[in-house]
Design an enzyme around this catalytic site. Structure first.
Site, PDB file in Angstrom:
ATOM      1  N   HIS A  66       9.678   8.327  14.322  1.00  0.00           N
ATOM      2  CA  HIS A  66       8.602   7.396  13.949  1.00  0.00           C
ATOM      3  C   HIS A  66       7.275   8.165  13.875  1.00  0.00           C
ATOM      4  CE1 HIS A  66       7.480   2.870  13.952  1.00  0.00           C
ATOM      5  NE2 HIS A  66       6.580   3.560  13.258  1.00  0.00           N
ATOM      6  N   GLN A  67       7.270   9.188  13.043  1.00  0.00           N
ATOM      7  CA  GLN A  67       6.114  10.070  12.991  1.00  0.00           C
ATOM      8  C   GLN A  67       5.435  10.078  11.624  1.00  0.00           C
ATOM      9  OE1 GLN A  67       8.380  13.911  13.649  1.00  0.00           O
ATOM     10  NE2 GLN A  67       7.127  14.625  11.954  1.00  0.00           N
ATOM     11  N   ASP A 127      12.983   7.566   9.613  1.00  0.00           N
ATOM     12  CA  ASP A 127      11.851   7.809  10.519  1.00  0.00           C
ATOM     13  C   ASP A 127      11.817   6.730  11.596  1.00  0.00           C
ATOM     14  OD1 ASP A 127       9.437   9.221  11.301  1.00  0.00           O
ATOM     15  OD2 ASP A 127       8.351   7.446  10.625  1.00  0.00           O
ATOM     16  N   LYS A 161       0.826  -1.213   0.000  1.00  0.00           N
ATOM     17  CA  LYS A 161       0.000   0.000   0.000  1.00  0.00           C
ATOM     18  C   LYS A 161       0.865   1.270   0.000  1.00  0.00           C
ATOM     19  CE  LYS A 161      -2.209  -1.893   3.503  1.00  0.00           C
ATOM     20  NZ  LYS A 161      -1.847  -3.315   3.315  1.00  0.00           N
ATOM     21  N   ARG A 208      10.565  -0.003   9.186  1.00  0.00           N
ATOM     22  CA  ARG A 208      10.945  -0.449  10.523  1.00  0.00           C
ATOM     23  C   ARG A 208      12.468  -0.379  10.626  1.00  0.00           C
ATOM     24  NH1 ARG A 208       6.490   0.414  11.711  1.00  0.00           N
ATOM     25  NH2 ARG A 208       4.943  -0.933  12.696  1.00  0.00           N
ATOM     26  N   GLU A 224      14.920   2.014  18.607  1.00  0.00           N
ATOM     27  CA  GLU A 224      14.139   3.219  18.931  1.00  0.00           C
ATOM     28  C   GLU A 224      13.274   3.050  20.180  1.00  0.00           C
ATOM     29  OE1 GLU A 224      11.754   3.279  15.237  1.00  0.00           O
ATOM     30  OE2 GLU A 224       9.968   3.028  16.476  1.00  0.00           O
TER      31      GLU A 224
HETATM   32  P1  NAD Z   1       1.812  -3.842   2.875  1.00  0.00           P
HETATM   33  O1  NAD Z   1       1.610  -5.162   3.554  1.00  0.00           O
HETATM   34  O2  NAD Z   1       0.693  -3.258   2.092  1.00  0.00           O
HETATM   35  O3  NAD Z   1       3.077  -3.965   1.882  1.00  0.00           O
HETATM   36  C1  NAD Z   1       4.271  -4.605   2.221  1.00  0.00           C
HETATM   37  C2  NAD Z   1       4.923  -5.099   0.929  1.00  0.00           C
HETATM   38  O4  NAD Z   1       6.179  -5.686   1.282  1.00  0.00           O
HETATM   39  C3  NAD Z   1       4.092  -6.164   0.207  1.00  0.00           C
HETATM   40  O5  NAD Z   1       3.956  -5.853  -1.165  1.00  0.00           O
HETATM   41  C4  NAD Z   1       4.904  -7.451   0.411  1.00  0.00           C
HETATM   42  O6  NAD Z   1       4.784  -8.358  -0.679  1.00  0.00           O
HETATM   43  C5  NAD Z   1       6.307  -6.889   0.514  1.00  0.00           C
HETATM   44  N1  NAD Z   1       7.235  -7.804   1.144  1.00  0.00           N
HETATM   45  C6  NAD Z   1       6.985  -8.733   2.110  1.00  0.00           C
HETATM   46  N2  NAD Z   1       8.102  -9.438   2.381  1.00  0.00           N
HETATM   47  C7  NAD Z   1       9.071  -8.945   1.561  1.00  0.00           C
HETATM   48  C8  NAD Z   1      10.436  -9.272   1.358  1.00  0.00           C
HETATM   49  N3  NAD Z   1      11.023 -10.265   2.045  1.00  0.00           N
HETATM   50  N4  NAD Z   1      11.137  -8.550   0.448  1.00  0.00           N
HETATM   51  C9  NAD Z   1      10.544  -7.574  -0.268  1.00  0.00           C
HETATM   52  N5  NAD Z   1       9.249  -7.230  -0.136  1.00  0.00           N
HETATM   53  C10 NAD Z   1       8.525  -7.907   0.780  1.00  0.00           C
HETATM   54  O7  NAD Z   1       2.323  -2.851   3.994  1.00  0.00           O
HETATM   55  P2  NAD Z   1       2.253  -1.237   3.983  1.00  0.00           P
HETATM   56  O8  NAD Z   1       0.958  -0.808   4.538  1.00  0.00           O
HETATM   57  O9  NAD Z   1       2.698  -0.749   2.655  1.00  0.00           O
HETATM   58  O10 NAD Z   1       3.363  -0.916   5.090  1.00  0.00           O
HETATM   59  C11 NAD Z   1       4.741  -1.202   4.875  1.00  0.00           C
HETATM   60  C12 NAD Z   1       5.483  -1.062   6.185  1.00  0.00           C
HETATM   61  O11 NAD Z   1       5.477   0.316   6.585  1.00  0.00           O
HETATM   62  C13 NAD Z   1       4.826  -1.782   7.375  1.00  0.00           C
HETATM   63  O12 NAD Z   1       5.288  -3.108   7.462  1.00  0.00           O
HETATM   64  C14 NAD Z   1       5.246  -0.978   8.559  1.00  0.00           C
HETATM   65  O13 NAD Z   1       6.391  -1.588   9.129  1.00  0.00           O
HETATM   66  C15 NAD Z   1       5.659   0.374   7.980  1.00  0.00           C
HETATM   67  N6  NAD Z   1       4.860   1.486   8.510  1.00  0.00           N
HETATM   68  C16 NAD Z   1       5.512   2.528   9.077  1.00  0.00           C
HETATM   69  C17 NAD Z   1       4.798   3.615   9.572  1.00  0.00           C
HETATM   70  C18 NAD Z   1       5.493   4.804  10.184  1.00  0.00           C
HETATM   71  O14 NAD Z   1       4.835   5.611  10.861  1.00  0.00           O
HETATM   72  N7  NAD Z   1       6.776   4.996   9.996  1.00  0.00           N
HETATM   73  C19 NAD Z   1       3.406   3.613   9.484  1.00  0.00           C
HETATM   74  C20 NAD Z   1       2.767   2.529   8.872  1.00  0.00           C
HETATM   75  C21 NAD Z   1       3.505   1.464   8.385  1.00  0.00           C
END
Ligand code: NAD
Length: 329
Positions: A291-292, A254, A153, A230, A259
């Site tokens: 982490h914002q 971020d 996403k 992460r 952290e």
């Molecule tokens: P999502 O599940 O929609 O997408 C994750 C993608 O990573 C998928 O397309 C999946 O196929 C791929 N993936 C899984 N394993 C993999 C691998 N070994 N190698 C390569 N690609 C791989 O998740 P999202 O909603 O896009 O979120 C992504 C990440 O963002 C989350 O896991 C979360 O850790 C992080 N996040 C951070 C914040 C923040 O405030 N900084 C907020 C929300 C999410």
């Protein structure tokens, strides 16, 4: 329903308190993080609500189970801080799979632009009436190659934003899906050919230290690395070495591997024990935010809505469509 809410910040109260009242959930807000020492605060509650830096390990799960608490609502997407395997059959883990991919992707681009156009430096200089342009030279994003790791996403929204800037887009995903203007490639080619690398995959056993000492020699000289996913995706000391050796041109972080007890807290006036983080922050080409990336009104509202809906559904049916299952890990 009575829910013990850990790691409460003022912005959580704004959204969760009224939404809880609307659906009959009483949140007991605790500022402390959830861990083995604080889990006792949940006694007498029907469930627990936790966030990204709470500890949900085997001991915490066993303690909840022994208190007859069988639901834990994570108010975030990631669940790398939860021992999902240990929770099976004891505590149902619910989460918010999507609340605003725009919030995170836009933050990633904000960090990138800030870094390469030296906005963080300019802001401080002009406040001091220093209008010199020395050491402020940036570069155009147009025509550059961005490598996106994880095109879920958030990665897809980030790709759309990058396309708007006229960038070439390479991507690596374990499960690639067709996307206009995006060329899927191997992780190695992405590392070799990208001017900018942005990480958007989850933290798993497979992705831990995706950027490591082994990656450094492959990287294009001067690459900008962005991590809004992460901290554990990057080996922080390897990143620091890459910056010191000038192989990595800039880092926008971020998230940070260690952290947990630092981010989201005011540590000003304290001595920072983490030498790696202190050294990273001291670099002129490293930007750290706390982490914002998720922190927009739109995202907070969606998080509160989905979390309360997950709990309501669980209370009514014993299930939620947003339950984390072993098959997700
Ligand atoms: P999502 O599940 O929609 O997408 C994750 C993608 O990573 C998928 O397309 C999946 O196929 C791929 N993936 C899984 N394993 C993999 C691998 N070994 N190698 C390569 N690609 C791989 O998740 P999202 O909603 O896009 O979120 C992504 C990440 O963002 C989350 O896991 C979360 O850790 C992080 N996040 C951070 C914040 C923040 O405030 N900084 C907020 C929300 C999410």
């Amino acid at each position: 329903m009575k829910i013990a809410f850990f790691d409460t910040k003022p912005y959580d109260l704004t959204y969760f308190e009224p939404m809880g009242k609307d659906v009959g959930i009483e949140f007991l807000f605790y500022e402390t993080k959830l861990n083995e020492r604080t889990v006792e605060l949940a006694r007498g509650c029907d469930g627990v609500c936790a966030f990204v830096n709470d500890t949900v390990n085997a001991a915490v799960i066993d303690a909840l189970y022994s208190m007859d608490i069988h639901v834990l609502a994570m108010r975030c997407a990631g669940f790398n801080n939860v021992d999902v395997r240990h929770a099976e059959g004891k505590v149902h883990i619910l989460r918010v799979p999507a609340y605003s991919p725009y919030a995170v992707a836009e933050h990633a681009m904000a960090l990138l632009l800030t870094s390469i156009r030296r906005i963080h430096k300019a802001y401080i200089r002009t406040r001091d009436y220093n209008f010199s342009l020395n050491n402020m030279v940036g570069f155009d994003l147009h025509g550059k190659t961005v490598g996106i790791v994880g095109t879920g996403k958030i990665g897809r929204v980030f790709a759309d934003i990058c396309r708007g800037f006229g960038m070439h887009i390479l991507a690596y995903d374990k499960y690639p899906t067709e996307m206009e203007g995006v060329t899927y490639t191997t992780m190695e080619t992405l590392l070799r050919e990208s001017d900018i690398i942005s990480l958007h995959c989850p933290l798993t056993e497979e992705t831990r230290h995706l950027i490591s000492y082994d990656s450094l020699p492959l990287l294009k000289k001067g690459v900008v690395i962005i991590n809004t996913s992460r901290g554990g995706l990057i080996h922080a000391e390897a990143l620091l070495d890459g910056i010191k050796s000038r192989r990595i041109g800039a880092a926008c972080l971020d998230v940070y591997e260690e952290e947990g007890d630092i981010f989201h807290e005011d540590n000003s006036g304290h001595i920072l024990d983490d030498d790696t983080l202190a050294r990273l922050i001291s670099m002129p080409n490293v930007i750290v935010t706390s982490h914002q990336a998720f922190l927009t009104t739109d995202a907070l509202c969606n998080i509160a809505e989905t979390t309360t809906a997950n709990l309501v559904s669980f209370e009514a049916t014993g299930a939620s469509e947003n339950e984390v299952l072993i098959s997700h890990i």
